[in-house]
Write a protein that holds these residues in place. Sequence first.
Motif, PDB file in Angstrom:
ATOM      1  N   ASN A 609       0.819  -1.214   0.000  1.00 26.73           N
ATOM      2  CA  ASN A 609       0.000   0.000   0.000  1.00 26.73           C
ATOM      3  C   ASN A 609       0.849   1.259   0.000  1.00 26.73           C
ATOM      4  O   ASN A 609       0.417   2.314  -0.473  1.00 26.73           O
ATOM      5  CB  ASN A 609      -0.923   0.005   1.216  1.00 26.73           C
ATOM      6  CG  ASN A 609      -2.031  -1.035   1.103  1.00 26.73           C
ATOM      7  OD1 ASN A 609      -2.399  -1.428  -0.011  1.00 26.73           O
ATOM      8  ND2 ASN A 609      -2.545  -1.484   2.241  1.00 26.73           N
ATOM      9  N   LEU A 610       2.058   1.145   0.543  1.00 25.63           N
ATOM     10  CA  LEU A 610       2.982   2.281   0.544  1.00 25.63           C
ATOM     11  C   LEU A 610       3.855   2.310  -0.699  1.00 25.63           C
ATOM     12  O   LEU A 610       4.738   3.164  -0.823  1.00 25.63           O
ATOM     13  CB  LEU A 610       3.871   2.241   1.798  1.00 25.63           C
ATOM     14  CG  LEU A 610       3.166   2.457   3.153  1.00 25.63           C
ATOM     15  CD1 LEU A 610       4.134   2.219   4.298  1.00 25.63           C
ATOM     16  CD2 LEU A 610       2.591   3.868   3.222  1.00 25.63           C
ATOM     17  N   GLY A 611       3.627   1.360  -1.597  1.00 25.88           N
ATOM     18  CA  GLY A 611       4.388   1.328  -2.834  1.00 25.88           C
ATOM     19  C   GLY A 611       5.777   0.730  -2.672  1.00 25.88           C
ATOM     20  O   GLY A 611       6.681   1.045  -3.468  1.00 25.88           O
ATOM     21  N   LEU A 612       5.980  -0.144  -1.670  1.00 22.72           N
ATOM     22  CA  LEU A 612       7.294  -0.717  -1.401  1.00 22.72           C
ATOM     23  C   LEU A 612       7.385  -2.160  -1.870  1.00 22.72           C
ATOM     24  O   LEU A 612       6.380  -2.885  -1.915  1.00 22.72           O
ATOM     25  CB  LEU A 612       7.592  -0.668   0.110  1.00 22.72           C
ATOM     26  CG  LEU A 612       7.469   0.697   0.797  1.00 22.72           C
ATOM     27  CD1 LEU A 612       7.752   0.562   2.287  1.00 22.72           C
ATOM     28  CD2 LEU A 612       8.437   1.693   0.167  1.00 22.72           C
ATOM     29  N   VAL A 613       8.587  -2.584  -2.215  1.00 22.06           N
ATOM     30  CA  VAL A 613       8.877  -3.990  -2.463  1.00 22.06           C
ATOM     31  C   VAL A 613       9.035  -4.654  -1.102  1.00 22.06           C
ATOM     32  O   VAL A 613       9.693  -4.131  -0.216  1.00 22.06           O
ATOM     33  CB  VAL A 613      10.162  -4.161  -3.297  1.00 22.06           C
ATOM     34  CG1 VAL A 613      10.555  -5.617  -3.407  1.00 22.06           C
ATOM     35  CG2 VAL A 613       9.990  -3.524  -4.665  1.00 22.06           C
ATOM     36  N   VAL A 614       8.445  -5.849  -0.908  1.00 14.92           N
ATOM     37  CA  VAL A 614       8.478  -6.530   0.386  1.00 14.92           C
ATOM     38  C   VAL A 614       9.362  -7.774   0.278  1.00 14.92           C
ATOM     39  O   VAL A 614       9.158  -8.617  -0.613  1.00 14.92           O
ATOM     40  CB  VAL A 614       7.065  -6.914   0.852  1.00 14.92           C
ATOM     41  CG1 VAL A 614       7.119  -7.654   2.184  1.00 14.92           C
ATOM     42  CG2 VAL A 614       6.197  -5.659   0.974  1.00 14.92           C
ATOM     43  N   LEU A 615      10.317  -7.900   1.212  1.00 11.05           N
ATOM     44  CA  LEU A 615      11.231  -9.042   1.254  1.00 11.05           C
ATOM     45  C   LEU A 615      11.095  -9.742   2.602  1.00 11.05           C
ATOM     46  O   LEU A 615      10.985  -9.079   3.642  1.00 11.05           O
ATOM     47  CB  LEU A 615      12.672  -8.577   1.046  1.00 11.05           C
ATOM     48  CG  LEU A 615      13.770  -9.652   1.083  1.00 11.05           C
ATOM     49  CD1 LEU A 615      14.890  -9.304   0.100  1.00 11.05           C
ATOM     50  CD2 LEU A 615      14.368  -9.812   2.479  1.00 11.05           C
ATOM     51  N   ALA A 616      11.123 -11.066   2.589  1.00 12.41           N
ATOM     52  CA  ALA A 616      11.078 -11.852   3.822  1.00 12.41           C
ATOM     53  C   ALA A 616      12.465 -12.410   4.120  1.00 12.41           C
ATOM     54  O   ALA A 616      13.093 -13.032   3.264  1.00 12.41           O
ATOM     55  CB  ALA A 616      10.063 -12.986   3.688  1.00 12.41           C
ATOM     56  N   GLU A 617      12.949 -12.156   5.366  1.00  8.77           N
ATOM     57  CA  GLU A 617      14.245 -12.677   5.791  1.00  8.77           C
ATOM     58  C   GLU A 617      14.059 -14.026   6.487  1.00  8.77           C
ATOM     59  O   GLU A 617      12.989 -14.345   7.000  1.00  8.77           O
ATOM     60  CB  GLU A 617      14.910 -11.712   6.779  1.00  8.77           C
ATOM     61  CG  GLU A 617      15.252 -10.342   6.227  1.00  8.77           C
ATOM     62  CD  GLU A 617      15.911  -9.474   7.281  1.00  8.77           C
ATOM     63  OE1 GLU A 617      17.120  -9.209   7.137  1.00  8.77           O
ATOM     64  OE2 GLU A 617      15.233  -9.063   8.245  1.00  8.77           O
ATOM     65  N   GLY A 618      15.130 -14.811   6.523  1.00 10.03           N
ATOM     66  CA  GLY A 618      15.122 -16.053   7.289  1.00 10.03           C
ATOM     67  C   GLY A 618      14.325 -17.176   6.660  1.00 10.03           C
ATOM     68  O   GLY A 618      13.757 -18.020   7.367  1.00 10.03           O
ATOM     69  N   ARG A 629       4.852 -16.913  -0.998  1.00  7.27           N
ATOM     70  CA  ARG A 629       4.315 -16.664  -2.340  1.00  7.27           C
ATOM     71  C   ARG A 629       2.821 -16.415  -2.251  1.00  7.27           C
ATOM     72  O   ARG A 629       2.286 -15.522  -2.918  1.00  7.27           O
ATOM     73  CB  ARG A 629       4.629 -17.867  -3.229  1.00  7.27           C
ATOM     74  CG  ARG A 629       4.278 -17.624  -4.727  1.00  7.27           C
ATOM     75  CD  ARG A 629       4.084 -18.958  -5.443  1.00  7.27           C
ATOM     76  NE  ARG A 629       5.258 -19.789  -5.374  1.00  7.27           N
ATOM     77  CZ  ARG A 629       6.260 -19.778  -6.266  1.00  7.27           C
ATOM     78  NH1 ARG A 629       6.215 -18.950  -7.274  1.00  7.27           N
ATOM     79  NH2 ARG A 629       7.282 -20.607  -6.120  1.00  7.27           N
ATOM     80  N   GLU A 630       2.129 -17.228  -1.411  1.00 13.67           N
ATOM     81  CA  GLU A 630       0.684 -17.077  -1.269  1.00 13.67           C
ATOM     82  C   GLU A 630       0.313 -15.717  -0.663  1.00 13.67           C
ATOM     83  O   GLU A 630      -0.724 -15.130  -1.012  1.00 13.67           O
ATOM     84  CB  GLU A 630       0.125 -18.188  -0.379  1.00 13.67           C
ATOM     85  CG  GLU A 630       0.207 -19.578  -1.007  1.00 13.67           C
ATOM     86  CD  GLU A 630      -0.248 -20.651  -0.052  1.00 13.67           C
ATOM     87  OE1 GLU A 630      -0.786 -20.278   1.030  1.00 13.67           O
ATOM     88  OE2 GLU A 630      -0.072 -21.842  -0.353  1.00 13.67           O
ATOM     89  N   HIS A 631       1.164 -15.216   0.250  1.00 15.91           N
ATOM     90  CA  HIS A 631       0.890 -13.937   0.900  1.00 15.91           C
ATOM     91  C   HIS A 631       1.253 -12.746   0.032  1.00 15.91           C
ATOM     92  O   HIS A 631       1.002 -11.602   0.410  1.00 15.91           O
ATOM     93  CB  HIS A 631       1.652 -13.848   2.224  1.00 15.91           C
ATOM     94  CG  HIS A 631       1.146 -14.790   3.282  1.00 15.91           C
ATOM     95  ND1 HIS A 631      -0.162 -15.210   3.352  1.00 15.91           N
ATOM     96  CD2 HIS A 631       1.787 -15.384   4.339  1.00 15.91           C
ATOM     97  CE1 HIS A 631      -0.325 -16.016   4.386  1.00 15.91           C
ATOM     98  NE2 HIS A 631       0.860 -16.143   4.994  1.00 15.91           N
ATOM     99  N   GLY A 632       1.856 -13.001  -1.112  1.00 21.37           N
ATOM    100  CA  GLY A 632       2.188 -11.920  -2.024  1.00 21.37           C
ATOM    101  C   GLY A 632       3.526 -11.260  -1.763  1.00 21.37           C
ATOM    102  O   GLY A 632       3.784 -10.175  -2.297  1.00 21.37           O
ATOM    103  N   VAL A 633       4.393 -11.910  -0.953  1.00 22.47           N
ATOM    104  CA  VAL A 633       5.723 -11.348  -0.702  1.00 22.47           C
ATOM    105  C   VAL A 633       6.531 -11.367  -1.996  1.00 22.47           C
ATOM    106  O   VAL A 633       6.472 -12.330  -2.769  1.00 22.47           O
ATOM    107  CB  VAL A 633       6.433 -12.142   0.409  1.00 22.47           C
ATOM    108  CG1 VAL A 633       7.867 -11.660   0.579  1.00 22.47           C
ATOM    109  CG2 VAL A 633       5.666 -12.012   1.725  1.00 22.47           C
ATOM    110  N   ASP A 634       7.309 -10.330  -2.245  1.00 23.76           N
ATOM    111  CA  ASP A 634       8.028 -10.190  -3.516  1.00 23.76           C
ATOM    112  C   ASP A 634       9.361 -10.934  -3.546  1.00 23.76           C
ATOM    113  O   ASP A 634       9.679 -11.616  -4.538  1.00 23.76           O
ATOM    114  CB  ASP A 634       8.285  -8.712  -3.807  1.00 23.76           C
ATOM    115  CG  ASP A 634       7.012  -7.892  -3.806  1.00 23.76           C
ATOM    116  OD1 ASP A 634       6.121  -8.222  -4.620  1.00 23.76           O
ATOM    117  OD2 ASP A 634       6.898  -6.950  -3.007  1.00 23.76           O
ATOM    118  N   LEU A 635      10.157 -10.770  -2.462  1.00 28.37           N
ATOM    119  CA  LEU A 635      11.522 -11.314  -2.457  1.00 28.37           C
ATOM    120  C   LEU A 635      11.741 -12.149  -1.206  1.00 28.37           C
ATOM    121  O   LEU A 635      11.048 -11.967  -0.188  1.00 28.37           O
ATOM    122  CB  LEU A 635      12.559 -10.185  -2.502  1.00 28.37           C
ATOM    123  CG  LEU A 635      12.434  -9.137  -3.623  1.00 28.37           C
ATOM    124  CD1 LEU A 635      13.479  -8.038  -3.443  1.00 28.37           C
ATOM    125  CD2 LEU A 635      12.582  -9.806  -4.982  1.00 28.37           C
ATOM    126  N   ALA A 636      12.729 -13.037  -1.292  1.00 25.02           N
ATOM    127  CA  ALA A 636      13.078 -13.870  -0.145  1.00 25.02           C
ATOM    128  C   ALA A 636      14.593 -13.930   0.002  1.00 25.02           C
ATOM    129  O   ALA A 636      15.342 -13.828  -0.981  1.00 25.02           O
ATOM    130  CB  ALA A 636      12.506 -15.270  -0.305  1.00 25.02           C
TER     131      ALA A 636
END
Length: 667
Positions: A609-618, A629-636
Amino acid sequence: MTTSGLDVVGRTREVPVSWRLGVTGGCYLGYLGLLAPLWAALGPGTAVLAVLPVVVAGITLGAVPGAVVALLAYFGGAVTLMLAGHAGAAILVTPEGIPMLVGLVAVGLVVGRLRDLGQRMEQDREGLQLIFENTSIGVGRYQADGRLEQGNPALLTLLDEDAGMLGSGLRAMARDSRRRVHREIRYTRRDGSEAWVAVGVVKAHGSGEGAHSIATVENITVRKVQEAALEHMALHDPLTGLPNRTLLGDRLRQALLTAQRDRESLSLLIMDIDRFKEINDTLGHHIGDLLLQETANRLRECLRDSDTVARLGGDEFAVILPAAGEGRTVERMAAKLVDALAQPFVIEATELRVDLSIGAAMYPAHGDDVSTLTRLADIAMYEAKRSGTGFAVYSADAGAGLPLRLALASQMPAAMDKDQLVLHFQPKAAIGSGRPVAIEALVRWEHPSLGLLPPDRFIPLAEETGQIKPLARWVLQRAIAECARWRAAGWDLPVAVNLSGRNLHDAGLPRLIDELLRRHELPGRMLQLEITETTLMTDPEVAMHLLESMIEMGVSVAIDDFGIGYSSLAHLRRLPVGELKIDKSFVSEMTTDPSSGVIVRSTCDLGHNLGLVVLAEGVEDRETWELLREHGVDLAQGYFVSRPLPGPALMEWLSNFKQKPVVVSAS
């Protein structure tokens, strides 16, 4: 032999004496043997009225009528015979032995000499009176019972200003039986101000009706004020006015003696301001000094009258808490101090937030002397800083690790010079395709005796000791150079570098980054800076200033460890960031804790919503990957993609990825 006057000579065994009558003639008196006891008793300035028998060659001339009544005055080396009257005649003998009548001849001339002497004495008296009346030193004559008989204007002025203490002190000194008394007296004036005088009292006569004392009183208030100012300067910090290290040591010794006598406990707290050097380096020492003054004021307001707060130097303070040796009591006081400094400071229109790290040591539990308690409280403070708790009581475990920590801190500059630091690289991959999109640079220390040290072993030390600034610059230089090699090998992958809060206060950092990018012919988009959420929110204005300059160069910014800090959405929306990294503490528990999955999904939605790319660590397994992937996270990023790799191993991983472009575990 003719002289200008008649010299009359008398000799004793001890004192040669001469008299000058001032009459014309050359007659001499042989010896006045009967005067020997008198001359032995005379002193300078003494006058004696005596009846002198006439003596010639030691034989009394009984046939000569009468004797001479004379005033004998001894003036430091010569005795003058001043004829005051006569009863008969004085027979003197000439050098030829001829007796001569001189008594009647001498009378008029001696009277003239007495008149001259009187004039000189009057002149001396007038001079002394002028000194008495005009000197700035008070002079007074006191009777034996302590009553003031006479005083000069200076003394009367001092007594008139006195509220009573000075007058009573002078009377007591005048009654003192000792011949000489000297004392400094502090007293209160009628207007309420304090003053000091130096008093000397001398007995003029030992006893009897005429006994009295002469007192001199000198106003020494200015000198005492200057002495007090010098003493205060020697024992207090000039910036904050707080006791300094010397005075703290003295008060701690006194507090320990009192605690031992009363069988009580006490605590010593040592604390410093986290990230103070950043404030000094970025905003200037003037702002830093004002912050220290405000900090001192807040600490004072938190403490009891019986407590002592001191500035040890720099941003380090100490507090003595008498009768407070229990953990809970000390912990409550520490929490009170932390809360007081947690409120924003507004220094010349600049809002600053600071944190304290506090260490405590207690008597008698930890030590019974100044040096031991100070050293152990200092160890506890560094443990509080290392653990991030903000407060710690000394424990043997914390003390055991301190020598190694201090050794590592001292060895770190050499480690950079000797290339003992190395970079490992961990890819960031797109969840949709599995392809690497960026590489994060992570520093390691190849210690010659301890082996490969992870960043959590020395990065906090670098933060505490101020070495994080040169360390970050070292990492940037190596990481950008490595990025240029990847690009030359056909991999257009930006490199991500972590910055600390102290780095945000490095005014020269933008210029360094610009120089490095130009040197390696890289566009700004090839560098990404990762900054933790807490760092950004601690001082958002400073962060905004630095990050805007980075954005102008094309450098991108990511918020690291999102979710464990205290971001304000209003600030987050204003910050020029392009990527949000969800902390691994939430990601690693997604498969076992549904609430963690909800947090990850909500964070992902917020970021988008803030226009950011979202990455998940760990990310460590495929199941987590699929949930993201199901939650729509962009990068891992994590071990499922690749563990951190040395430079050559990363190039090999990238080469293998070209041949097999799917995400596999690197373990």
